[in-house]
Design a protein around this motif. Structure first.
Motif, short mmCIF file in Angstrom:
data_model
loop_
_atom_site.label_atom_id
_atom_site.label_comp_id
_atom_site.label_asym_id
_atom_site.label_seq_id
_atom_site.Cartn_x
_atom_site.Cartn_y
_atom_site.Cartn_z
N ILE A 182 40.53 31.41 41.61
CA ILE A 182 40.94 31.04 40.50
C ILE A 182 42.42 30.54 40.25
O ILE A 182 42.61 29.80 39.54
CB ILE A 182 40.97 32.44 39.64
N LEU A 183 43.26 31.37 41.08
CA LEU A 183 44.50 30.98 41.12
C LEU A 183 44.62 29.54 41.75
O LEU A 183 45.79 28.48 41.56
CB LEU A 183 45.48 31.97 41.90
N GLU A 184 43.83 29.18 42.87
CA GLU A 184 43.82 27.98 43.47
C GLU A 184 43.36 26.81 42.74
O GLU A 184 44.16 25.81 42.72
CB GLU A 184 43.07 28.14 44.74
N GLU A 185 42.69 26.60 41.94
CA GLU A 185 42.10 25.63 41.17
C GLU A 185 41.92 25.78 39.73
O GLU A 185 42.57 24.80 38.87
CB GLU A 185 40.48 25.21 41.57
N MET A 186 41.47 26.83 39.18
CA MET A 186 41.29 27.06 37.59
C MET A 186 42.83 27.15 37.03
O MET A 186 42.70 26.79 35.63
CB MET A 186 40.45 28.44 37.48
N VAL A 187 43.69 27.47 37.63
CA VAL A 187 45.15 27.71 37.14
C VAL A 187 45.42 26.00 36.29
O VAL A 187 45.96 26.38 35.22
CB VAL A 187 46.31 28.05 38.06
N ALA A 208 35.50 37.56 31.55
CA ALA A 208 35.11 37.02 32.85
C ALA A 208 33.76 37.29 33.36
O ALA A 208 33.21 38.31 33.08
CB ALA A 208 36.24 37.12 34.06
N PHE A 209 33.02 36.24 33.81
CA PHE A 209 31.63 36.32 34.56
C PHE A 209 31.62 35.77 35.63
O PHE A 209 32.29 34.66 35.97
CB PHE A 209 30.81 35.76 33.21
N GLY A 210 30.62 36.26 36.82
CA GLY A 210 30.65 35.51 37.74
C GLY A 210 30.06 36.60 38.83
O GLY A 210 29.55 37.54 38.69
N GLU A 211 29.47 36.02 40.11
CA GLU A 211 28.97 36.69 41.01
C GLU A 211 29.76 37.82 41.92
O GLU A 211 30.95 37.64 41.52
CB GLU A 211 28.74 35.57 42.03
N PRO A 212 29.26 38.69 42.42
CA PRO A 212 30.12 39.57 43.08
C PRO A 212 31.37 39.02 43.81
O PRO A 212 31.15 37.78 44.35
CB PRO A 212 29.14 40.27 44.23
N LEU A 330 45.36 35.93 36.44
CA LEU A 330 45.45 37.43 36.67
C LEU A 330 44.64 38.32 36.06
O LEU A 330 43.82 39.07 36.16
CB LEU A 330 46.85 37.99 36.84
N ALA A 331 44.75 38.09 34.41
CA ALA A 331 43.84 38.48 33.53
C ALA A 331 42.34 38.09 33.76
O ALA A 331 41.34 39.29 33.63
CB ALA A 331 44.09 38.24 32.05
N ALA A 332 41.81 37.13 34.13
CA ALA A 332 40.53 36.78 34.52
C ALA A 332 40.04 37.39 35.87
O ALA A 332 39.02 38.18 35.70
CB ALA A 332 40.53 35.16 34.57
N GLU A 333 40.93 37.47 36.64
CA GLU A 333 40.52 38.36 37.92
C GLU A 333 40.36 39.70 37.62
O GLU A 333 39.15 40.33 38.00
CB GLU A 333 41.70 38.27 38.90
N GLU A 334 41.13 40.36 36.80
CA GLU A 334 40.96 41.85 36.35
C GLU A 334 39.74 41.87 35.43
O GLU A 334 38.91 42.86 35.70
CB GLU A 334 42.29 42.34 35.65
N ALA A 335 39.29 41.04 34.68
CA ALA A 335 38.29 41.17 33.81
C ALA A 335 36.94 40.95 34.62
O ALA A 335 36.14 41.84 34.56
CB ALA A 335 38.33 40.05 32.70
N HIS A 336 37.35 40.31 35.65
CA HIS A 336 35.89 39.96 36.46
C HIS A 336 35.66 41.35 37.32
O HIS A 336 34.44 41.95 37.40
CB HIS A 336 36.03 38.94 37.53
N ALA A 337 36.82 41.90 37.61
CA ALA A 337 36.69 42.98 38.92
C ALA A 337 36.27 44.37 38.02
O ALA A 337 35.61 45.15 38.46
CB ALA A 337 38.17 43.25 39.34
N ARG A 340 35.47 44.55 31.99
CA ARG A 340 36.12 44.89 30.78
C ARG A 340 36.76 43.40 30.04
O ARG A 340 37.27 42.53 30.67
CB ARG A 340 37.32 46.00 30.69
N THR A 341 37.14 43.60 28.65
CA THR A 341 37.73 42.48 28.21
C THR A 341 39.26 42.82 28.43
O THR A 341 39.75 44.05 28.23
CB THR A 341 37.48 42.38 26.69
N ILE A 342 40.12 41.96 28.84
CA ILE A 342 41.66 42.19 29.19
C ILE A 342 42.56 41.52 28.15
O ILE A 342 42.39 40.14 27.46
CB ILE A 342 41.92 41.63 30.46
N THR A 343 43.67 42.19 27.80
CA THR A 343 44.49 41.42 26.87
C THR A 343 45.63 41.08 27.85
O THR A 343 46.33 41.78 28.68
CB THR A 343 45.33 42.83 26.22
N PRO A 344 45.93 39.86 27.99
CA PRO A 344 46.79 39.23 28.89
C PRO A 344 48.17 39.82 28.66
O PRO A 344 48.74 39.78 27.70
CB PRO A 344 46.75 37.73 28.62
N ALA A 345 48.90 39.86 29.90
CA ALA A 345 50.32 40.43 30.08
C ALA A 345 51.23 39.42 29.82
O ALA A 345 52.29 39.22 30.66
CB ALA A 345 50.56 41.17 31.08
#
Length: 346
Positions: A182-187, A208-212, A330-337, A340-345
């Motif tokens: 995510i940080l490598e490309e989607m940023v 966030a949504f995705g495979e394991p 980072l919020a998307a990573e946390e949401a995927h893991a 939950r819906t994450i409020t960005p910091a």
């Protein structure tokens, strides 16, 4: 969007000389007024490449030694992601301006360290989000800023591409060094959707949504950004496709934009692309001519604009602004893991 002024004399140190660092160096060489003045090589292959491409330029295997030797105005930091922040801070403390590859850091603390170093040294930092200067992707912001589509309400950004390369020493396949895909490309795409919707403020929620995760590296991934006013942005990425294809659909209260880019690889000079806009008051869409588009061209233009801005004591994309796209990653990573819906910091 394009600054046509002459670049003042600018001496550039290359902090990293892998494939992308070599592209940076070639772009510097193509800019009138700029020159490659020093090269840090992290291994034998990069030193061999530096000796071939720039035989008269001093080469260093020790980064601190290059910084101590001086003789440059700007450092281009193109090392693997996990040392972006550390290399940038060291260059700033040595008195150089910095062009920093994305992401600025793997954590918010790393981003804040770069911001603090720039401030205490009175130096400038810009992030290499080169799509902002594109005659394709950058024009979308021009259309929005002119009010031609009204307020941005919806964005859909997709990437369909071949798997990532290993990177030198396999760093791009190592979560400890790449951070995440995510940080490598989607940023890049988070940066664009924030830029396009600047007038909306910052999003308030990330899903966030995705495979394991698979060691933290997700090949098929999607996120939904939500603003308090109901605006949305969908971003999806697959790294199990072929070639390299990106597409944006943007709708505002008064019009819409659709644009896409396709080529065999991301670094091709031969590509296909299109930009269409339905402006306020129009019933149909018009095609906007794009003379050329691709990161090979955009890298050179981004560096050129950075060197002009640095000489004027400013940054085209300050680290304070660039930090927001890392926060979203980072919020998307946390949401995927967590699911939950994450409020960005922010």
């Amino acid at each position: 969007m394009t600054d046509q002024r002459q670049v003042p004399p600018t001496r550039v140190a290359m902090a990293g000389f892998g494939a992308w660092g070599q592209m940076h160096a070639r772009a510097v060489r193509a800019i009138e007024g700029a020159e490659v003045a020093a090269i840090f090589c992290h291994g034998d292959p990069s030193e061999k490449a530096a000796a071939t491409l720039f035989p008269d330029v001093p080469r260093y295997r020790d980064y601190d030694a290059m910084l101590a030797a001086g003789g440059f105005d700007v450092a281009c930091v193109t090392v693997p992601n996990h040392v972006h922040s550390r290399f940038a801070v060291a260059a700033l403390d040595a008195g150089a301006h910095v062009v920093l590859e994305k992401p600025m850091g793997l954590t918010i603390d790393e981003c804040d360290a770069v911001i603090a170093a720039a401030r205490r040294n009175g130096r400038q930092v810009t992030l290499d989000h080169e799509l902002r200067v594109s005659k394709q992707w950058g024009v979308v912001r021009d259309v929005v800023a002119a009010g031609d589509v009204g307020k941005v309400r919806y964005q859909n950004f997709t990437l369909f591409r071949y798997p990532f390369s290993q990177g030198s020493g396999g760093w791009r396949q190592d979560p400890a060094r790449v951070g995440s895909w995510i940080l490598e490309e989607m940023v890049h795409f988070y940066d664009l959707v924030l830029w396009y919707a600047r007038e909306n403020g910052l999003p308030s929620a990330v899903r966030a949504f995705g495979e394991p995760a698979g060691r933290g590296l997700v090949k098929n991934f999607g996120t939904l950004l939500e603003w308090r006013d109901g605006s949305t942005a969908f971003l999806t990425q697959t790294l199990q496709g072929f070639e390299h294809h990106t597409m944006l659909e943007l709708a505002g209260t008064e019009g819409a934009v659709r644009t896409w880019w396709s080529a065999a690889t991301a670094r091709e000079t031969q590509s296909a692309f299109e930009l269409k806009v339905r402006r306020r008051g129009q019933s149909g869409a018009e095609t906007i001519e794009v003379p050329r588009s691709g990161e090979v061209y955009e890298l050179e233009e981004n560096l050129r604009q950075a060197f002009i801005a640095f000489a004027e004591g400013r940054s085209p994309l300050p680290p304070e602004e660039a930090k927001a796209s890392v926060v979203l990653c980072l919020a998307a990573e946390e949401a995927h893991a967590t699911g939950r819906t994450i409020t960005p910091a922010f």
